[in-house]
Motif scaffolding. Structure first.
Motif, short mmCIF file in Angstrom:
data_model
loop_
_atom_site.label_atom_id
_atom_site.label_comp_id
_atom_site.label_asym_id
_atom_site.label_seq_id
_atom_site.Cartn_x
_atom_site.Cartn_y
_atom_site.Cartn_z
N UNK A 72 0.92 -0.97 0.09
CA UNK A 72 0.09 -0.11 -0.01
C UNK A 72 0.85 1.16 0.41
N UNK A 73 0.40 2.36 -0.87
CA UNK A 73 1.47 2.99 -1.47
C UNK A 73 0.24 4.28 -0.60
N UNK A 74 1.41 4.87 0.56
CA UNK A 74 -0.08 5.99 0.91
C UNK A 74 0.43 7.36 0.37
N UNK A 75 -0.26 8.50 0.43
CA UNK A 75 -0.05 9.81 -0.65
C UNK A 75 1.04 10.55 -0.15
N UNK A 76 1.76 9.98 0.29
CA UNK A 76 3.34 10.87 -0.05
C UNK A 76 4.30 9.82 -0.79
N UNK A 77 3.51 9.05 -0.79
CA UNK A 77 4.53 8.24 -1.39
C UNK A 77 5.65 8.87 -2.80
N UNK A 78 6.69 8.62 -3.21
CA UNK A 78 6.86 9.72 -4.83
C UNK A 78 6.80 8.66 -6.10
N UNK A 79 7.30 8.92 -7.25
CA UNK A 79 6.88 8.54 -8.02
C UNK A 79 8.15 7.48 -8.34
N UNK A 80 8.93 8.11 -7.96
CA UNK A 80 9.83 7.34 -8.49
C UNK A 80 10.09 5.92 -6.76
N UNK A 81 9.42 6.18 -5.91
CA UNK A 81 9.36 4.93 -4.67
C UNK A 81 8.26 4.31 -5.80
N UNK A 82 7.38 4.26 -5.89
CA UNK A 82 6.37 3.97 -6.60
C UNK A 82 6.74 2.63 -7.20
N UNK A 83 8.05 3.66 -8.39
CA UNK A 83 8.52 2.40 -9.46
C UNK A 83 9.41 2.05 -9.28
N UNK A 84 10.17 2.20 -7.87
CA UNK A 84 11.45 1.27 -7.12
C UNK A 84 10.89 -0.41 -7.22
#
Ligand code: ADP
Ligand code: MG
Length: 379
Positions: A72-84
């Motif tokens: 689960x990615x919270x609202x502050x998650x960055x694009x980079x973190x999602x891509x990783x």
């Protein structure tokens, strides 16, 4: 005693085996940040274990529900973190896997943000589409033993019609889907295929696709929320011995999943809503049938599933991003998205081999723990 690199590699192998055993459908949930700081949230808790708790904003007590996903990615998650977190799946395309990534959720929940990034955004805000292609390039140029060839198609499905977004010929509105049983991967033989040789080629193509999408309608925002857009990456790898490896990556920005009040919709709006309902429920049916290892998979019930046939099921890997909006007024849609996503992620556990698999998974988990301890003691 074993070295650090070896331990890392073993850990990675075990991780891959775990992934294989777990089945091929993964679900990540992403929560959009609130658009206004004063809005009341229906999302109470985000666990770092892949759980999310949502509560009925009106009834307050005893109406909270917890959902469990791979991440689960919270609202502050960055694009980079999602891509990783998405990267290992993307990279497996280079090893010959077919991969399909869907952005699911109601209009305004952040699907396009995840896949494309904010429009006019800086490269650092780019979404999965660009980052994936960039990554595949880097791999292809770093491998001396395999010669890769990367090509791209871009289409949209609107009211059950497939339209080429890369063709200059705007009259080529209706494309035929041909389903080849032999994993030929070219389900849209008439759609324009563009060879890409650098990240800037990719940016140009994506901009062209966006332009064509926009020019087809004066109400571009309305249209983009009512159509599915599909970016397909075709990868061809040829090794020194001449062995050819073909695979594809589909990156799908789905139409908004919100339910339209059919009693109020008329004409074009009603038609759009019916087509979307049909294709999204077909997608759910296909995923469920695959997860249950049914002998008949109802691919042919919608253009979307027909088009993605060779990349859903078999040894293909599927990832669904379930997007949710935090606002209280979106609560009903948030719940409906979470339920869809939950169904997609849990049905697979009910396969005929569940018991065998779960004992194998337990064994592998134990081995992972042992390796982690061994690693920790080296530090
Ligand atoms: P959808 O494609 O699901 O309709 P969008 O991606 O267009 O939704 O997002 C709606 C709005 O919210 C846009 O203005 C977008 O920039 C913003 N937004 C969505 N997700 C995020 C995020 N994770 N961080 C910041 N802004 C976001
Ligand atoms: Mg969108």
């Amino acid at each position: 005693a074993f070295g650090y690199n070896q331990a890392v590699q073993e850990n990675r192998n075990l991780y891959n085996m775990l992934q294989e055993l777990r089945g091929n459908i993964r679900v990540f949930c992403r929560i959009r940040p609130p658009l206004h700081s004063e809005s009341i949230s229906s999302i109470e808790h985000v666990g770092n274990d892949g759980s999310v708790m949502v509560c009925d904003p009106v009834k307050l007590q005893n109406t909270c529900k917890i959902f469990q996903f791979n991440k689960v990615f919270g609202p502050t998650t960055t694009q980079d973190e999602v891509y990783k977190e998405t990267q290992p799946l993307i990279r497996s395309v280079m090893d010959g896997y077919n991969v399909c990534i869907f952005a699911y959720g109601q209009t305004g929940s952040g699907k396009t943000h995840t896949m494309c990034g904010p429009s006019g955004g800086l490269p650092k805000d780019f979404g999965i589409n660009y980052m994936a292609l960039n990554d595949l390039f880097n791999i292809s140029t770093s491998r001396a033993d395999v010669k890769y060839d990367i090509r791209v198609q871009m289409v949209e499905i609107y009211n059950e019609q497939v339209r080429d977004l890369l063709s200059e010929d705007t009259t080529s509105t209706k494309l035929d889907i041909r389903t080849s049983s032999n994993k030929g991967l070219l389900n849209l033989p008439d759609a324009k295929i563009c060879q890409v040789q650098s990240p800037s080629d990719v940016i140009n193509l994506m901009q062209l696709g966006e332009k064509h999408r926009a020019s087809s309608s004066t109400a571009m925002n309305h249209r983009s929320s009512r159509s599915h857009s599909i970016l397909t990456v075709l990868v061809n790898g040829k090794d020194i011995a001449g062995n050819v490896n073909r695979s594809s990556l589909h990156l799908v920005d789905l139409a908004g999943s919100e339910r339209v009040d059919m009693s109020e919709a008329t004409g074009e709006r009603l038609k759009e809503a019916q087509h979307i309902n049909k294709s999204l429920s077909c997608l759910g049916d296909v995923i469920n049938a695959l997860a249950q290892k049914n002998s008949h998979i109802p691919y042919r019930n919608s253009k979307l599933t027909q088009l993605l046939q060779s990349s859903l099921g078999g040894n293909a890997k599927t990832l669904i991003f379930a997007h949710i909006s935090p606002e209280a007024e979106s609560y009903a849609e948030t719940l409906s998205t979470l339920k869809f996503a939950q169904r997609a992620s849990t049905v697979e556990l009910g396969t005929a081999h569940a018991n065998k698999e779960s004992s194998e998974i337990r064994e592998l988990k134990e081995q992972v723990d042992t390796l982690k301890k061994a690693l920790a003691s080296k530090e």
